[in-house]
Design a protein around this motif. Structure first.
Motif, PDB file in Angstrom:
ATOM      1  N   SER A   1     -20.999  -4.523   7.308  1.00 49.69           N
ATOM      2  CA  SER A   1     -20.592  -4.804   6.092  1.00 49.69           C
ATOM      3  C   SER A   1     -19.599  -4.765   5.677  1.00 49.69           C
ATOM      4  O   SER A   1     -18.772  -5.273   4.904  1.00 49.69           O
ATOM      5  N   LEU A   2     -19.016  -3.272   5.843  1.00 45.16           N
ATOM      6  CA  LEU A   2     -17.796  -2.908   5.600  1.00 45.16           C
ATOM      7  C   LEU A   2     -16.827  -3.651   6.027  1.00 45.16           C
ATOM      8  O   LEU A   2     -15.758  -3.843   5.179  1.00 45.16           O
ATOM      9  N   VAL A   3     -16.696  -4.111   7.172  1.00 48.59           N
ATOM     10  CA  VAL A   3     -15.833  -4.852   7.658  1.00 48.59           C
ATOM     11  C   VAL A   3     -15.662  -6.328   7.129  1.00 48.59           C
ATOM     12  O   VAL A   3     -14.565  -6.876   6.668  1.00 48.59           O
ATOM     13  N   ILE A   4     -16.612  -6.933   6.570  1.00 44.68           N
ATOM     14  CA  ILE A   4     -16.746  -8.264   6.082  1.00 44.68           C
ATOM     15  C   ILE A   4     -16.271  -8.264   4.926  1.00 44.68           C
ATOM     16  O   ILE A   4     -15.379  -9.062   4.410  1.00 44.68           O
ATOM     17  N   PHE A   5     -16.876  -7.342   4.033  1.00 48.92           N
ATOM     18  CA  PHE A   5     -16.344  -7.355   2.699  1.00 48.92           C
ATOM     19  C   PHE A   5     -15.016  -6.688   2.397  1.00 48.92           C
ATOM     20  O   PHE A   5     -14.344  -7.365   1.514  1.00 48.92           O
ATOM     21  N   TYR A   6     -14.553  -6.101   3.357  1.00 54.19           N
ATOM     22  CA  TYR A   6     -13.471  -5.527   3.196  1.00 54.19           C
ATOM     23  C   TYR A   6     -12.379  -6.576   3.327  1.00 54.19           C
ATOM     24  O   TYR A   6     -11.291  -6.780   2.573  1.00 54.19           O
ATOM     25  N   ASN A   7     -12.536  -7.354   4.475  1.00 55.53           N
ATOM     26  CA  ASN A   7     -11.469  -8.563   4.634  1.00 55.53           C
ATOM     27  C   ASN A   7     -11.532  -9.502   3.529  1.00 55.53           C
ATOM     28  O   ASN A   7     -10.550 -10.179   2.931  1.00 55.53           O
ATOM     29  N   LEU A   8     -12.990  -9.802   2.955  1.00 52.75           N
ATOM     30  CA  LEU A   8     -13.027 -10.726   1.924  1.00 52.75           C
ATOM     31  C   LEU A   8     -12.588 -10.317   0.611  1.00 52.75           C
ATOM     32  O   LEU A   8     -11.856 -11.079  -0.192  1.00 52.75           O
ATOM     33  N   PHE A   9     -12.448  -9.028   0.478  1.00 50.73           N
ATOM     34  CA  PHE A   9     -11.904  -8.440  -0.779  1.00 50.73           C
ATOM     35  C   PHE A   9     -10.380  -8.594  -0.777  1.00 50.73           C
ATOM     36  O   PHE A   9      -9.735  -8.913  -1.637  1.00 50.73           O
ATOM     37  N   ILE A  10      -9.811  -8.494   0.518  1.00 53.65           N
ATOM     38  CA  ILE A  10      -8.202  -8.360   0.571  1.00 53.65           C
ATOM     39  C   ILE A  10      -7.953  -9.639   0.351  1.00 53.65           C
ATOM     40  O   ILE A  10      -7.082 -10.155  -0.692  1.00 53.65           O
ATOM     41  N   ALA A  11      -8.700 -10.638   1.035  1.00 55.57           N
ATOM     42  CA  ALA A  11      -8.363 -12.319   1.028  1.00 55.57           C
ATOM     43  C   ALA A  11      -8.571 -12.560  -0.517  1.00 55.57           C
ATOM     44  O   ALA A  11      -7.658 -13.557  -1.072  1.00 55.57           O
ATOM     45  N   GLY A  12      -9.526 -12.232  -1.156  1.00 58.83           N
ATOM     46  CA  GLY A  12      -9.745 -12.462  -2.773  1.00 58.83           C
ATOM     47  C   GLY A  12      -8.543 -12.062  -3.384  1.00 58.83           C
ATOM     48  O   GLY A  12      -8.184 -12.698  -4.373  1.00 58.83           O
ATOM     49  N   MET A  13      -7.897 -10.754  -3.250  1.00 61.18           N
ATOM     50  CA  MET A  13      -7.026 -10.391  -4.085  1.00 61.18           C
ATOM     51  C   MET A  13      -5.755 -11.544  -3.945  1.00 61.18           C
ATOM     52  O   MET A  13      -5.004 -11.606  -4.813  1.00 61.18           O
ATOM     53  N   PHE A  14      -5.315 -11.525  -2.412  1.00 61.71           N
ATOM     54  CA  PHE A  14      -4.355 -12.586  -2.387  1.00 61.71           C
ATOM     55  C   PHE A  14      -4.365 -14.025  -2.990  1.00 61.71           C
ATOM     56  O   PHE A  14      -3.614 -14.425  -3.805  1.00 61.71           O
ATOM     57  N   LEU A  15      -5.712 -14.395  -3.085  1.00 61.36           N
ATOM     58  CA  LEU A  15      -5.945 -15.745  -3.840  1.00 61.36           C
ATOM     59  C   LEU A  15      -5.743 -15.671  -5.278  1.00 61.36           C
ATOM     60  O   LEU A  15      -5.429 -16.566  -5.874  1.00 61.36           O
ATOM     61  N   VAL A  16      -6.140 -14.360  -5.883  1.00 66.91           N
ATOM     62  CA  VAL A  16      -6.087 -14.372  -7.308  1.00 66.91           C
ATOM     63  C   VAL A  16      -4.496 -14.505  -7.597  1.00 66.91           C
ATOM     64  O   VAL A  16      -4.448 -15.162  -8.751  1.00 66.91           O
ATOM     65  N   VAL A  17      -3.555 -13.927  -7.030  1.00 71.05           N
ATOM     66  CA  VAL A  17      -2.499 -13.842  -7.202  1.00 71.05           C
ATOM     67  C   VAL A  17      -1.937 -15.448  -7.213  1.00 71.05           C
ATOM     68  O   VAL A  17      -1.199 -16.040  -7.956  1.00 71.05           O
ATOM     69  N   LEU A  18      -2.518 -15.850  -6.156  1.00 70.66           N
ATOM     70  CA  LEU A  18      -1.936 -17.579  -5.880  1.00 70.66           C
ATOM     71  C   LEU A  18      -2.490 -18.658  -6.599  1.00 70.66           C
ATOM     72  O   LEU A  18      -1.993 -19.551  -6.990  1.00 70.66           O
ATOM     73  N   ALA A  19      -3.840 -18.277  -7.384  1.00 68.05           N
ATOM     74  CA  ALA A  19      -4.316 -19.309  -8.109  1.00 68.05           C
ATOM     75  C   ALA A  19      -3.362 -19.945  -9.096  1.00 68.05           C
ATOM     76  O   ALA A  19      -2.765 -19.220  -9.788  1.00 68.05           O
ATOM     77  N   ASP A  20      -3.734 -21.274  -9.253  1.00 75.23           N
ATOM     78  CA  ASP A  20      -3.024 -21.819 -10.478  1.00 75.23           C
ATOM     79  C   ASP A  20      -3.750 -22.697 -11.263  1.00 75.23           C
ATOM     80  O   ASP A  20      -3.095 -23.532 -12.028  1.00 75.23           O
ATOM     81  N   ASP A  21      -5.033 -22.741 -11.067  1.00 77.89           N
ATOM     82  CA  ASP A  21      -5.841 -23.095 -12.259  1.00 77.89           C
ATOM     83  C   ASP A  21      -7.055 -22.083 -12.557  1.00 77.89           C
ATOM     84  O   ASP A  21      -7.359 -21.455 -11.810  1.00 77.89           O
ATOM     85  N   ALA A  22      -7.567 -22.313 -13.797  1.00 80.07           N
ATOM     86  CA  ALA A  22      -8.561 -21.342 -14.284  1.00 80.07           C
ATOM     87  C   ALA A  22      -9.854 -21.227 -13.200  1.00 80.07           C
ATOM     88  O   ALA A  22     -10.420 -20.150 -13.065  1.00 80.07           O
ATOM     89  N   LEU A  23     -10.201 -22.483 -12.996  1.00 74.17           N
ATOM     90  CA  LEU A  23     -11.500 -22.418 -12.252  1.00 74.17           C
ATOM     91  C   LEU A  23     -11.329 -21.700 -11.063  1.00 74.17           C
ATOM     92  O   LEU A  23     -12.037 -20.709 -10.470  1.00 74.17           O
ATOM     93  N   PHE A  24     -10.167 -21.856 -10.162  1.00 75.39           N
ATOM     94  CA  PHE A  24     -10.071 -21.021  -8.933  1.00 75.39           C
ATOM     95  C   PHE A  24      -9.860 -19.957  -9.062  1.00 75.39           C
ATOM     96  O   PHE A  24     -10.189 -19.086  -8.373  1.00 75.39           O
ATOM     97  N   PHE A  25      -8.968 -19.691 -10.116  1.00 72.99           N
ATOM     98  CA  PHE A  25      -8.965 -18.136 -10.583  1.00 72.99           C
ATOM     99  C   PHE A  25     -10.129 -17.512 -10.722  1.00 72.99           C
ATOM    100  O   PHE A  25     -10.230 -16.225 -10.059  1.00 72.99           O
ATOM    101  N   MET A  26     -11.158 -17.991 -11.573  1.00 74.39           N
ATOM    102  CA  MET A  26     -12.334 -17.141 -11.853  1.00 74.39           C
ATOM    103  C   MET A  26     -13.323 -17.069 -10.551  1.00 74.39           C
ATOM    104  O   MET A  26     -13.619 -15.952 -10.308  1.00 74.39           O
ATOM    105  N   ILE A  27     -13.096 -18.192  -9.501  1.00 70.44           N
ATOM    106  CA  ILE A  27     -13.695 -17.876  -8.225  1.00 70.44           C
ATOM    107  C   ILE A  27     -13.652 -16.916  -7.711  1.00 70.44           C
ATOM    108  O   ILE A  27     -14.145 -16.386  -6.968  1.00 70.44           O
TER     109      ILE A  27
END
Lengths: 219, 697
Positions: free
Chosen positions: B115-141
């Motif tokens: 679980s640590l492995v899975i959520f760790y990668n999901l967590f980093i990918a999520g942070m990258f996408l937060v920065v890249l998101a350019d609409d409110a919906l995607f940002f919130m997701i």
């Protein structure tokens, strides 16, 4: 024509009377009989409306009502009562005179509510809409005042009768497909109720719905 | 059209995705750790490189992914701001991923790490996408994906009630913040559409950041949007008084996760604040800046004071994150103020200082958490009072932790000094403004920042000194590695993966500290696009050697020369001491005539912070107890003395306790509705029908 409308009004009055009968009757078999009578009056009323308005599919509805609500459902419930051995007197949560008074208030309220429709409508059945609405509310009131699961089902079915009656008196009935669907639903509901009654009885050792209060989370 | 940076980001996300699904196919935990963390290290490095390139080239480009709502597909956009945060997140994730390979081996045989492995990668990918998101919906997701995966990471060791409580608290605060952010986007989108428009496709399109950028917001609504967004992001960033989750959640998470949460996850909130204010709303009154500045100052001083009181190493670091977020907010607040008074150069200085501190804090806080994790990994101990003398047993970790301590204490030649110095310059160079409040606040702010920096230094003297110096204070002996049962040097040292992660971070701290001019030039495009001013023309006027923000007559700093001088002084001192053998004598300690000195009698964390507790004690809920166990003989000769100290956050009693009591009270009252009797429920519907018929006939 005038005669037909008058007969229809008589039927409406009888339906209302049976509704009150359901509200006050304590014994299970008598309840079933009153319910069957209500179905019969409803069936006759539907046939009359069909005759007056010339919409022939209402005859089919009428026959359907007769078969379902006068014969089949009471029969199923009768068997249930025998199987479950619950023909004794049924308890009410509020005493009967109070229930009656509330019921009368509901009927007056229904007349008050439907008065604008009565003025605008041109149908022969316009005077019975108030009775139909009152039947629905009395059915709901019956579900509230009774503790026993079977009597609650009867209250529910009586509500359904009221709705059906409202449909015929307000708009000369729903399209046949819808009525067929509703009829089938009622039948299936009856089967499901039957199954549930057995389940409830085996779980709670009785059919008093107050037992379900035990399911509530304790503080 | 697909642009080159998107191709690379796509590759990096394939890496993350592979790492997430890999646990389905690999059953060996040891192999799983090695492969997945290598993948996430590669992906993070790629992303950091793209981010750096985007900032360097000033590239702006967007792409639309045709998934999401029918009229609102996902929008992704590269711009320098996103690129900068990609670099920050990617760089630290790269270091931490390397470190994790070693760190996670400590869990093998104790608990499954899948679980640590899975959520760790999901967590980093999520942070990258937060920065890249350019609409409110995607940002919130992606914002929620990030919050939820970090919740599961905090919950990793879920058998402890403390961890479950911390994770739940984190989840609650994060979601209250997310609601505020969502409402803020709603306000902005509603204004973009115009309230009266009914066309649904136009309505949805207004949720893209691009359409918000081209809207003129009325001041009242813009203020509502700003306050909601600031509240929401402040909850995530751990700004006082919304910081309570932070010192709970960071210590209980696995250390590699707390390094990422503290180092970069908090920064996504900083990103959000900058994005909403400078990019989406664009025009603002000066008092927004004052609000940000005041909250920044409160966080700075409260964070460092609370940190001083802690004796849990990771909790101490967590409170320092509150402090550093405060410092970053001071920079942003000053930038907001200067922008609204149309002073682009000073605004650029303050903003760049804040952003540079963001980068620096990510590096040294990541390094410190990795160091704390290394100590925890070896000693299984978080309480500093039970440690001591680790410099002999973990020489590498001690040296690297010391670099982190020097950086966070804002001492030259490391990076913390440069960014705090730049913020000081922004304070000191600010002219008198048309607002008496600001004229009061700005000098006061400079004083508070100076106090906080000094207290932070004291705090890290304590953290390093108590943990690594002196002798082992613990009740039980340190769990030395097999070849070192007898003691000796390096007996607790961590493996090379962990050391490499820390060395890279420490090296970055040094580079950022001695070559700030190059990095400021690199970041110039940020201030140019956001506040319309640049500082590199003046800051780098004297070449890469001298950093001279705004004007060289006022202030200048050369990291290289300072570093050289420090090296020289250290070398000369070492030579003078060690050139002659006779100059160092080792003799028994003078024990004041008290014969039985034990290691438990050393100066410890509680005693170190005692003077500061005496001065600032009114800010805390301090409960101090001394119990004396008497003997038969005489009261002057007690047999045993128990000292008990409990320090609590006052904010908990002031703000959170009333809210939680109130919500329980309301819940109990509402719970009365549930009688459990079917008739009562029927009465509810009956009454509802009657009332509806009565009023809406």
């Amino acid at each position: 024509m005038n005669l037909a409308a008058q007969i229809n009004s008589v039927m409406a009055a009888l339906i209302l009377l049976t509704s009150f009968g359901l509200l006050v009757q304590r014994r299970m078999y008598a309840l079933l009989h009153i319910f069957a009578w209500q179905g019969l009056f409803l069936s006759i009323s539907t046939a009359i409306v069909g005759y007056v308005s010339g919409t022939h599919h209402l005859y089919i509805s009428s026959v359907l009502t007769l078969v379902l609500k006068v014969i089949l459902l009471p029969y199923i419930l009768h068997i249930l009562i025998i199987r479950l051995q619950i023909h004794k007197e049924v308890e009410t949560t509020i005493n009967v005179p109070t229930t009656m008074l509330i019921g009368i208030a509901l009927v007056i309220f229904s007349y008050h509510l439907t008065s604008p429709i009565r003025e605008l409508s041109t149908l022969v059945t316009r005077s019975t809409i108030a009775v139909a609405l009152a039947t629905v509310m009395l059915g709901l009131l019956m579900m509230i005042t009774r503790k026993h699961a079977v009597t609650q089902i009867i209250g529910f079915l009586s509500m359904e009768n009221g709705l059906f009656f409202a449909a015929t008196s307000a708009t000369y009935g729903m399209p046949l497909v819808v009525e067929l669907g509703v009829g089938l639903d009622i039948l299936i509901a009856a089967f499901i109720f039957g199954i549930f009654f057995f389940q409830i009885r085996t779980t709670f050792d009785g059919l008093d719905v107050d037992q379900m209060a035990k399911l509530k989370e304790e503080d | 059209m697909i642009l080159p940076p998107f191709v690379y980001i796509f590759i990096s996300f394939i890496c993350f995705f592979t790492a997430i699904i890999l646990p389905l196919f690999v059953s060996s935990q040891r192999l799983l750790i090695s492969i997945t963390y290598t993948l996430s290290a590669i992906a993070s490095l790629i992303t950091a490189a793209i981010g750096a390139w985007v900032v360097a080239s000033g590239f702006v480009g967007s792409v639309i992914i045709p998934v999401g709502l029918p009229d609102l597909p996902f929008h992704l956009r590269f711009d320098p701001l996103a690129g900068f945060f990609l670099t920050v997140i990617g760089l630290l994730s790269f270091f931490v991923s390397i470190y994790s390979i070693g760190y996670l081996k400590g869990f093998i045989g104790k608990r499954p790490v899948t679980s640590l492995v899975i959520f760790y990668n999901l967590f980093i990918a999520g942070m990258f996408l937060v920065v890249l998101a350019d609409d409110a919906l995607f940002f919130m997701i992606v914002w929620e994906a990030m919050a939820l995966s970090s919740y599961f990471l905090v919950m990793f060791e879920d058998e402890k009630a403390e961890n479950r409580r911390a994770a739940f608290l984190y989840l609650v605060v994060a979601h209250i913040g997310a609601i505020a952010i969502l409402l803020s986007f709603g306000v902005m989108a509603g204004l973009t559409t115009g309230i009266e428009s009914q066309d649904s496709s136009v309505n949805l399109a207004s949720y893209t950041f691009e359409s918000m950028r081209h809207t003129q917001f009325s001041e009242g609504w813009a203020t509502a949007a700003f306050l909601l967004a600031f509240f929401g992001f402040a909850a995530k960033a751990g700004v006082v008084p919304l910081h309570v989750w932070l010192p709970e959640a960071h210590p209980v998470a696995p250390s590699n996760v707390s390094a990422l949460m503290s180092g970069v996850m908090l920064k996504t909130a900083i990103y959000g604040i900058i994005r909403v204010t400078f990019d989406l709303l664009r025009v603002f009154p000066w008092w927004w800046g004052a609000v940000v500045l005041i909250f920044g100052l409160i966080s700075t001083i409260m964070g460092v004071l609370y940190a001083l009181m802690q004796h849990d190493l990771k909790k101490l670091l967590a409170y320092h994150s509150v402090e550093n977020i405060g410092i970053i907010l001071i920079g942003i607040g000053l930038a907001l103020i200067f922008t609204s008074f149309h002073m682009p150069i000073l605004a650029a200085l303050a903003l760049i200082a804040g952003l540079y501190h963001t980068l620096n804090h990510a590096m040294f806080k990541g390094l410190l958490f990795m160091g704390a994790g290394a100590v925890l990994h070896s000693t299984h101990e978080r309480n500093m009072e039970e440690m001591g003398g680790l410099i002999h047993k973990m020489p590498w970790t001690a040296a690297l932790f010391l670099i982190g301590c020097v950086s966070i204490s804002a001492l030259p030649p490391f990076n913390g000094f440069v960014s705090e110095w730049l913020i000081f310059q922004a304070f000191l160079l600010s002219p008198s403004l048309h607002s008496p409040l600001l004229n009061l606040l700005i000098p006061l702010g400079a004083a508070i920042l100076a106090l906080a920096a000094a207290l932070a230094a004291a705090c890290f003297v304590k953290a390093f000194g108590v943990t690594f110096l002196g002798h082992w204070r613990g009740h039980r002996n340190p769990p030395l590695h097999p070849p070192f049962y007898k003691g000796g040097k390096g007996g607790l040292e961590v493996d090379w993966f962990m050391r490499t992660g820390m060395i890279l971070a420490a090296f970055t701290c040094l580079i950022l500290g001695i070559l700030p001019t190059m990095f400021l030039e690199w970041m110039d495009v940020l201030s140019e696009t956001l506040v319309g001013g640049r500082i590199s023309t003046t800051a780098g006027a004297f070449g890469w050697l001298w950093l001279t923000p705004v004007s060289h007559e006022r202030a200048s700093y050369s990291g290289v020369i300072v570093f050289g001088v420090i090296l020289l002084v250290v070398a000369v001192t070492y030579l003078l001491l060690h050139a002659r053998r006779t100059s160092i004598h080792r003799t028994p300690l003078w024990d004041c005539g008290f014969e039985k000195i034990t290691h438990r009698m050393q100066y410890n964390a509680t005693s170190f912070s005692m003077p500061i507790r005496r001065i600032f004690g009114f800010l805390f809920n301090v409960k101090e107890q001394v119990r004396i166990k008497q003997t038969q003989r005489h009261p002057a000769f007690p047999e045993r003395l128990h000292y008990h100290l409990r320090i609590r956050d006052r904010f908990w009693n002031w703000i959170y306790q009333p809210i939680s009591d109130l919500s329980f009270w309301v819940s109990r009252k509402v719970g009365r509705l549930q009688q459990g009797r079917i008739q009562v429920y029927l009465v509810y519907s009956f009454i509802t029908i009657i009332v509806l018929l009565l009023f809406f006939r």
